[in-house]
Design an enzyme around this catalytic site. Structure first.
Site, mmCIF file in Angstrom:
data_model
loop_
_atom_site.group_PDB
_atom_site.id
_atom_site.type_symbol
_atom_site.label_atom_id
_atom_site.label_comp_id
_atom_site.label_asym_id
_atom_site.label_seq_id
_atom_site.Cartn_x
_atom_site.Cartn_y
_atom_site.Cartn_z
ATOM 1 N N GLN A 225 0.750 -1.254 -0.078
ATOM 2 C CA GLN A 225 -0.018 -0.057 -0.111
ATOM 3 C C GLN A 225 0.818 1.288 0.184
ATOM 4 O O GLN A 225 0.403 2.389 -0.002
ATOM 5 C CB GLN A 225 -0.966 0.063 1.338
ATOM 6 C CG GLN A 225 -2.062 -1.070 1.200
ATOM 7 C CD GLN A 225 -2.714 -1.082 2.722
ATOM 8 O OE1 GLN A 225 -2.757 -2.207 3.530
ATOM 9 N NE2 GLN A 225 -3.449 -0.096 2.874
ATOM 10 N N PHE A 256 -6.216 -3.505 3.545
ATOM 11 C CA PHE A 256 -6.840 -3.572 4.891
ATOM 12 C C PHE A 256 -5.867 -2.772 5.961
ATOM 13 O O PHE A 256 -5.800 -2.916 7.104
ATOM 14 C CB PHE A 256 -7.263 -4.618 5.495
ATOM 15 C CG PHE A 256 -8.434 -5.278 4.504
ATOM 16 C CD1 PHE A 256 -9.451 -4.567 4.040
ATOM 17 C CD2 PHE A 256 -8.407 -6.484 3.807
ATOM 18 C CE1 PHE A 256 -10.288 -5.131 2.971
ATOM 19 C CE2 PHE A 256 -8.948 -7.022 2.903
ATOM 20 C CZ PHE A 256 -10.170 -6.439 2.558
ATOM 21 N N ARG A 338 -5.100 8.525 16.717
ATOM 22 C CA ARG A 338 -6.242 8.291 15.963
ATOM 23 C C ARG A 338 -7.404 7.926 17.085
ATOM 24 O O ARG A 338 -8.709 8.552 16.938
ATOM 25 C CB ARG A 338 -6.282 7.384 14.983
ATOM 26 C CG ARG A 338 -7.535 7.061 14.121
ATOM 27 C CD ARG A 338 -7.954 8.267 13.153
ATOM 28 N NE ARG A 338 -6.800 8.493 12.026
ATOM 29 C CZ ARG A 338 -7.397 9.333 10.869
ATOM 30 N NH1 ARG A 338 -8.344 9.536 10.712
ATOM 31 N NH2 ARG A 338 -6.395 9.411 9.887
ATOM 32 N N ARG A 370 -7.708 -1.240 8.720
ATOM 33 C CA ARG A 370 -8.920 -0.116 8.148
ATOM 34 C C ARG A 370 -9.661 0.491 9.558
ATOM 35 O O ARG A 370 -10.113 -0.144 10.439
ATOM 36 C CB ARG A 370 -9.926 -1.343 7.540
ATOM 37 C CG ARG A 370 -11.102 -0.509 6.885
ATOM 38 C CD ARG A 370 -11.843 -1.296 5.961
ATOM 39 N NE ARG A 370 -12.864 -0.703 5.115
ATOM 40 C CZ ARG A 370 -13.658 -1.563 4.554
ATOM 41 N NH1 ARG A 370 -13.625 -2.738 4.350
ATOM 42 N NH2 ARG A 370 -14.585 -0.867 3.779
ATOM 43 N N ALA A 539 -5.982 5.720 5.517
ATOM 44 C CA ALA A 539 -6.659 6.578 6.286
ATOM 45 C C ALA A 539 -7.838 7.195 5.208
ATOM 46 O O ALA A 539 -8.206 8.390 5.438
ATOM 47 C CB ALA A 539 -5.699 7.725 6.428
ATOM 48 N N GLU A 740 -13.006 3.774 5.319
ATOM 49 C CA GLU A 740 -12.935 3.210 6.650
ATOM 50 C C GLU A 740 -14.123 3.461 7.493
ATOM 51 O O GLU A 740 -14.639 2.748 8.498
ATOM 52 C CB GLU A 740 -11.751 3.895 7.286
ATOM 53 C CG GLU A 740 -10.398 3.426 6.864
ATOM 54 C CD GLU A 740 -9.305 4.311 7.495
ATOM 55 O OE1 GLU A 740 -8.330 3.693 8.199
ATOM 56 O OE2 GLU A 740 -9.291 5.582 7.537
#
Length: 793
Positions: A225, A256, A338, A370, A539, A740
């Site tokens: 990714q 993911f 987060r 995710r 994100a 997400e």
């Protein structure tokens, strides 16, 4: 004459189910249409090329990893003679054979490529075997004779918290006088809760194919990714400059988050072997090794203290969150940040004291998944809302309404950002009505009153999800757009297509900007030699960032063509229009391809780069305050379940979801993402249990022992609708991210199970149930409620 594009039956069904979904028509603007995934035909025919499908060059050899059997130990001896003498083996490499840094940590240098002197979890790679076949390499890797000196180890976040051992700095968010708020609250609720991690379980495992190039160059075809991070990691491992390393990725068979940072180990190992042997090397882990080596979603251990009044209005929250970080930092600090910024979810919290610690334990290092900590933060608050409601004897939905963020007041988050464009109340109200929530609540209560064993549960939970990377610098992207003389368009951007439809959406944006349809635009593989210094596709920012960058490039080209058309045919450049594969200028209409050909002969530049950076975002890690999100996505879900309280088995009967994606670029893809996110969230909270033995070995490391949801776990009655509202921010086409946020809807399934179990008592007592709510855990919670009821009687 307009010709309808053939659409798979499933997409056609979606269009019928939702009248906001337009079908694509040749010549019509591409953005906003339910165009099929650009690789859909390749997917279903088996022709889509993944990394392992790429034709191998002559001389390709294969690598396999030798793994640790200990959770924490000093390596006292490593006898690899049997490995070297095994059939087909060409080389055996250890940490001392890495020419550069023996590290692939994305933030902190605490994650060795190959263990050097100490192992820190069962499954940690210690050496690599290169052989003439995959089978020979894997068999040889099992022949190493390693001796150890055992060291103390920890396996749970609670153990790490008690020991005070973390992988990163602790974070804290303070708002208001929390102690005073708690002390003055008429009602107070304290306790603990925990949720487990989750295996990404991508269909395509970790794989890297490294090919040496001339002048000390390396091409790495890698399932990742984050190609730019792989470029950095490989260059560090080889002690090369970054321009010597090219990373290419056409598509992933799922990511993911599991291929954001942790694909680096595989890319580095393959590259070091290829550089050493000067021949192509492929490293593809089998499923068991993949699950033993790689990290999962972070599990969390919570300690909470919440104060509220007799109506259920929250006055203050103290929350301590300890993450299951694993043996190294990886991305744990960002995940904790987060979670800290999403614990409020949909609710205004007047006073808060939130603390996070990334607990260091001797397991695989947890990594991105995710949601990236947001689901864990939102989960605990949604569970607490239900517990507050039960204690007060009220409907949980009424408690939610009471505490929702407002629009003009009560609209500031604990970290100081104003919640703009708040759609929570209209979405929940619409879903309450469309799902018949109130009538179904009464029907559930009536059913439970007459059913001693089977119990139904119903839950409505909302989501407010902030969109942007919580490191501001990561919110940037680039793209290249080429127009060929026949009017066809080639697009390259820095994002990764992993099945989520990113390439389809970005191609739609470019086609729409140039007045073309989707078949005119082709997307090429992501390549660090084309668009450089990219951020991870993570994100939920893939379409936002790369779509805006590609639109920027396409707008530049459209402006050049408009200027040329006005010069040649008269009129003003601002009045030139592009639509239906045609260009209209000063009363004349000509094919787009004709204008492009004419522009070429006039030496108009027919390619352009594009760039985008998200505005108005900031974050101060030291104080946990700022404006970390460009905008919020909203939604809500209603789940209804039935639970067999004598076996712990349960069934999801119906799901209703109303979700905000702004002005959808592709409604069919967005609905698919919502459905998939919901089921994946449900799996995390119900069936997907990670189990480590007392000796530190992960026992759930294969499909035989790790249960992901199957099609039979989906509800027969599955109703998904898109909320009709444009993004108030200047996002691409005023759309919103969809990757997400929908996963958080899975919380409603967990809460529905708790609701069903609570009916075993008087309805005021919450079951002692943590996530995942496996049948065993459900049965134990049911037995506990029955015992408490018997004692009370």
């Amino acid at each position: 004459m307009n010709m309808r594009v053939n659409i798979p039956l499933e997409l056609d069904r979606l269009a019928v189910a939702n009248d906001s979904i337009p079908h694509p028509v040749v010549g019509e603007p591409a953005a906003g249409a339910a165009s099929p995934h650009e690789s859909a035909v390749l997917h279903v025919s088996g022709e889509a090329t993944y990394t392992d499908d790429i034709p191998e060059l002559r001389g390709t050899v294969y690598a396999a990893l030798g793994l640790s059997d200990k959770p924490h130990a000093r390596i006292t001896g490593m006898d690899l003679d049997a490995v070297r003498q095994a059939p087909g083996v060409l080389a055996v490499l250890t940490a001392k054979d890495i020419p550069g840094k023996n590290d692939c940590g994305p933030v902190i240098e605490d994650d060795p490529i190959l263990a050097d002197g100490i192992v820190q979890y069962v499954g940690q790679p210690m050496f690599v075997v290169v052989a003439r076949s995959v089978d020979q390499a894997r068999r040889a890797a099992r022949l190493g004779k390693i001796t150890y000196e055992d060291l103390p180890f920890l396996l749970t976040p609670k153990q790490a918290k008690d020991a005070g051992v973390g992988t990163t700095d602790e974070l804290r968010l303070l708002k208001g006088d929390v102690q005073a708020a708690l002390d003055s609250a008429p009602v107070r609720l304290t306790g603990t809760f925990s949720c487990g991690g989750q295996e990404q379980f991508y269909l395509e495992g970790q794989i890297a194919y490294a090919i040496p190039r001339e002048k000390d160059g390396m091409l790495v075809l890698c399932s990742t990714q984050h190609p730019t991070e792989m470029q950095h990691a490989v260059s560090h491992a080889l002690n090369w400059q970054r321009h010597q390393v090219e990373i290419e990725c056409r598509r992933l068979g799922g990511g993911f988050g599991g291929k954001e940072s942790q694909s680096a180990l595989f890319a580095c190992v393959a590259s070091v072997c290829a550089a050493k042997l000067q021949r192509p090397v492929k490293l593809r882990a089998d499923r068991d090794d993949d699950m033993m080596i790689t990290g999962k979603r972070h599990g969390f251990y919570f300690e909470y203290d919440v104060g509220f009044d007799t109506e259920g209005l929250i006055q203050g929250v103290r929350l301590d969150m300890t993450l299951h970080s694993g043996f190294s930092a990886d991305l744990s600090e960002a995940v904790a940040s987060r979670a800290l910024a999403h614990f409020d979810n949909a609710y205004y919290i007047p006073a808060a004291d939130i603390h996070t610690m990334c607990g260091k334990v001797n397991t695989q290092s947890a990594t991105a998944f995710r949601g990236f900590g947001a689901p864990q933060g939102a989960l605990v608050t949604e569970v607490l809302i239900d517990r507050v409601a039960r204690q007060l004897g009220k409907d949980p939905l009424d408690i939610r309404y009471l505490n929702l963020y407002g629009t003009d007041t009560r609209n500031t988050t604990p970290y100081g950002e104003v919640v703009e464009g708040n759609l929570l109340h209209p979405i929940i109200s619409e879903l309450e009505a469309s799902s018949d929530y109130r009538a179904r609540r009464q029907a559930v209560q009536a059913f439970n009153a007459s059913s001693p064993v089977l119990k139904k549960g119903l839950a409505l939970t909302p989501v407010k999800f902030g969109i942007s990377f919580n490191v501001p610098a990561f919110n940037q992207a680039g793209a290249l757009v080429h127009i060929y003389r026949d009017g066809s368009v080639l697009l390259n951007h820095g994002g990764i297509e992993m099945g989520q439809g990113l390439n389809t959406k970005v191609a739609q944006i470019v086609a729409n900007t140039l007045g073309l349809d989707l078949e005119c635009v082709r997307v090429t593989a992501t390549d660090t030699y084309k668009v450089i210094n990219t951020s991870a596709t993570a994100a939920s920012t893939g379409s936002d960032l790369n779509g805006k960058a590609a639109e920027d490039a396409a707008l530049t080209l459209r402006t050049r063509l408009a200027d040329f058309a006005a010069r040649k045919y008269g009129g003003k450049a601002d009045d030139v229009t592009f639509a239906w594969r045609q260009v209209s200028v000063n009363g004349k209409t000509l094919p787009f391809a004709q204008l492009v050909e004419e522009a070429y002969w006039d030496r108009v530049q027919l390619w352009s780069d594009g760039f985008y950076k998200t505005p108005d975002i900031s974050w101060d890690k030291a104080t946990s305050r700022g404006n970390p999100f460009y905008y919020y996505a909203f939604g809500a879900a209603v789940s209804e379940v039935v639970v067999d309280t004598l076996t712990g088995e349960w069934k999801l009967l119906r799901a209703d979801i109303l979700h905000d994606v702004g002005a959808s670029i592709n409604p069919a893809i967005d609905i698919g993402q919502i459905e998939g996110g919901y089921i994946q969230g449900m799996g995390w909270l119900t069936t997907e249990e990670l189990v480590w033995r007392e000796d530190g070995r992960l026992t759930t490391h294969a499909p035989s022992t790790y249960k992901i949801p199957a099609i039979s776990d989906c509800p027969r009655d599955f109703r998904v609708q898109l909320f009709k509202a444009r993004n108030h921010k200047d996002s691409v086409h005023h759309s919103k991210a969809v990757g997400e946020p929908p996963l958080v809807h899975g919380v409603s399934v967990f809460n529905a199970i708790c609701d069903a179990l609570a009916s075993l008592g008087d309805g005021h007592v919450s079951p002692d149930l943590s996530a995942p709510a496996t049948p065993e855990a459900i049965l134990k919670a049911a037995q506990g409620l029955r015992q408490r009821k018997a004692v009370a009687a």
